[in-house]
Design a protein around this motif. Structure first.
Motif, short mmCIF file in Angstrom:
data_model
loop_
_atom_site.label_atom_id
_atom_site.label_comp_id
_atom_site.label_asym_id
_atom_site.label_seq_id
_atom_site.Cartn_x
_atom_site.Cartn_y
_atom_site.Cartn_z
N PRO A 286 -5.01 7.28 2.03
CA PRO A 286 -5.37 7.48 3.33
C PRO A 286 -6.51 8.61 3.06
O PRO A 286 -7.48 8.90 4.06
CB PRO A 286 -4.50 7.79 3.72
CG PRO A 286 -3.09 7.48 3.27
CD PRO A 286 -4.13 7.22 1.61
N SER B 99 0.95 -1.15 -0.11
CA SER B 99 0.03 -0.09 -0.11
C SER B 99 1.18 1.20 0.28
O SER B 99 1.54 0.93 0.87
CB SER B 99 -0.88 0.34 0.89
OG SER B 99 -0.34 0.32 2.09
N ARG C 43 -4.28 -1.19 -5.23
CA ARG C 43 -3.13 -0.77 -6.20
C ARG C 43 -3.80 -0.26 -7.07
O ARG C 43 -4.92 -0.89 -7.35
CB ARG C 43 -2.04 -0.92 -5.36
CG ARG C 43 -1.52 -0.68 -3.95
CD ARG C 43 -1.05 0.95 -3.81
NE ARG C 43 -0.38 1.16 -4.55
CZ ARG C 43 0.74 0.71 -5.17
NH1 ARG C 43 1.83 0.58 -4.29
NH2 ARG C 43 1.69 1.29 -5.39
N ALA D 89 -9.74 7.61 1.51
CA ALA D 89 -10.02 6.55 2.69
C ALA D 89 -11.24 7.73 4.28
O ALA D 89 -11.76 7.28 3.99
CB ALA D 89 -8.76 6.22 2.97
N ASP E 233 -8.94 -0.41 0.59
CA ASP E 233 -7.37 -0.69 -0.22
C ASP E 233 -6.74 -0.53 -1.45
O ASP E 233 -7.36 -2.61 -1.23
CB ASP E 233 -6.71 -0.46 0.85
CG ASP E 233 -4.68 -0.05 0.78
OD1 ASP E 233 -4.85 1.07 0.45
OD2 ASP E 233 -3.95 -0.46 1.15
N THR F 278 -9.81 2.90 -2.87
CA THR F 278 -8.96 3.87 -2.89
C THR F 278 -7.97 3.03 -2.25
O THR F 278 -7.66 2.98 -1.67
CB THR F 278 -9.26 4.71 -2.26
OG1 THR F 278 -8.72 6.19 -2.58
CG2 THR F 278 -9.32 5.19 -0.97
N GLY F 279 -6.81 4.35 -2.96
CA GLY F 279 -4.78 3.88 -1.99
C GLY F 279 -4.89 5.24 -1.69
O GLY F 279 -3.38 5.01 -0.62
#
Length: 308
Positions: free
Chosen positions: A128, A50, A147, A131, A145, A125-126
């Motif tokens: 934070p 991640s 990629r 998120a 999470d 979504t990757g």
């Protein structure tokens, strides 16, 4: 002395190549100098970890910068939101072209909007920051999470593994994939990463003239203000911080919002000043915003204070 051919370094992803080709065409049109595109492999492209565990999106910049320092390329093109705010010895940002759409976009199955997603929907979504925003806006959904490049992420939705993904509108536009968007997320309620929608052309210090013709001063003033907030808070590119600036009638406005990772808390600060009133408008307005965020407790729940 201007080289006869300017070598421009880029990551090998479809998005990175597309935006670099746009820069290459513009540079040749403005300067008349021939351009060669050189693909550079980065840790962010080869690792499956991640982004947060790798240390944020700055992992995409390292190999490009090494190629620049070594003289293998003359210019590198970065998505500005992925570029760490710290100074890199021997390098300088020679130009920031005019920014495009800075918003995030929801790409969901069946044309769904954020409010229409069912309870328990899986949204990928990757980032934070994204998120935290998703959890703040829709605590009843599951944030996954992920990629991968834009096509890989959109495929998660098309093939039913996810109900939606959140991506940058600018990237979708550069790839001709705006048709996948089911909702553009407004900046007032969903501020995006500092510098999102803008590109940075980095060169060796002293060689800024190579790309100076592509610099857009208003964009540079705005995105530098956004990035100064990150730098002052000592927060990395992956921190859950959104910021958005604009210039209207000579007045530089800057809004920034810090989220707790779980999205249950957030703090917002907004300030403005006239660009002509100070020699360093970007830094000054950012200092006001960051000071207010820290005074109100931003460091209490956001991962600020980390190394760049």
């Amino acid at each position: 002395m201007t080289p006869t051919v300017i070598k421009i370094g880029t990551r090998g992803s479809a998005l990175a190549v597309a935006q670099t080709q746009t820069i290459a065409s513009s540079l040749t049109a403005k300067t008349g100098v021939a351009v060669e595109i050189v693909t550079v492999k980065t840790e962010g492209d080869t690792s499956t970890e991640s982004l947060a565990s790798l240390g944020g999106t700055g992992v995409f910049a390292g190999a490009l910068r090494e190629a620049l320092v070594a003289g293998r390329v003359d210019v590198v093109v970065h998505s500005l939101k992925d570029l760490p705010t710290g100074v890199y010895p021997g390098l300088a940002i020679g130009a920031i072209p005019k920014r495009v759409d800075p918003r995030d976009a929801l790409c969901a199955r069946d044309g769904l909007t954020m409010d229409e997603l069912p309870e328990g929907a899986r949204v990928g979504t990757g980032s934070p920051r994204r998120a935290a925003q998703l959890r703040s806006r829709r605590p009843d959904i599951e944030v996954v999470d992920i990629r991968g490049n834009v096509d890989t992420r959109l495929a998660h939705v098309a093939e039913g593994r996810l109900d939606a993904v959140v991506l940058a509108a600018a990237g979708l536009d550069r790839l001709g994939r705006l048709g996948a968007v089911t909702e553009f997320l407004g900046l007032d309620g969903w501020p995006t990463a500092p510098g999102q929608g803008a590109l940075a052309l980095e060169v060796r210090a002293g060689e800024e003239k190579l790309v100076a013709a592509l610099n857009h001063n208003p964009t540079r003033t705005i995105v530098e203000a956004e990035r100064h907030v990150l730098a002052i808070l000592e927060a990395g590119c992956a921190a859950p911080i959104g910021a958005h600036g604009q210039i209207d009638d000579g007045l530089l406005f800057l809004d920034a919002r810090v989220y707790s990772p779980d999205g249950t808390e957030k703090l917002t600060s907004s300030h403005a000043l006239y660009v002509a009133d100070t020699p360093h408008p970007s830094l000054e307005v950012a200092e006001r915003v960051a000071a207010e965020l820290l005074e109100n407790g931003a460091a209490r729940f956001a991962p600020v204070g980390g190394a760049q």
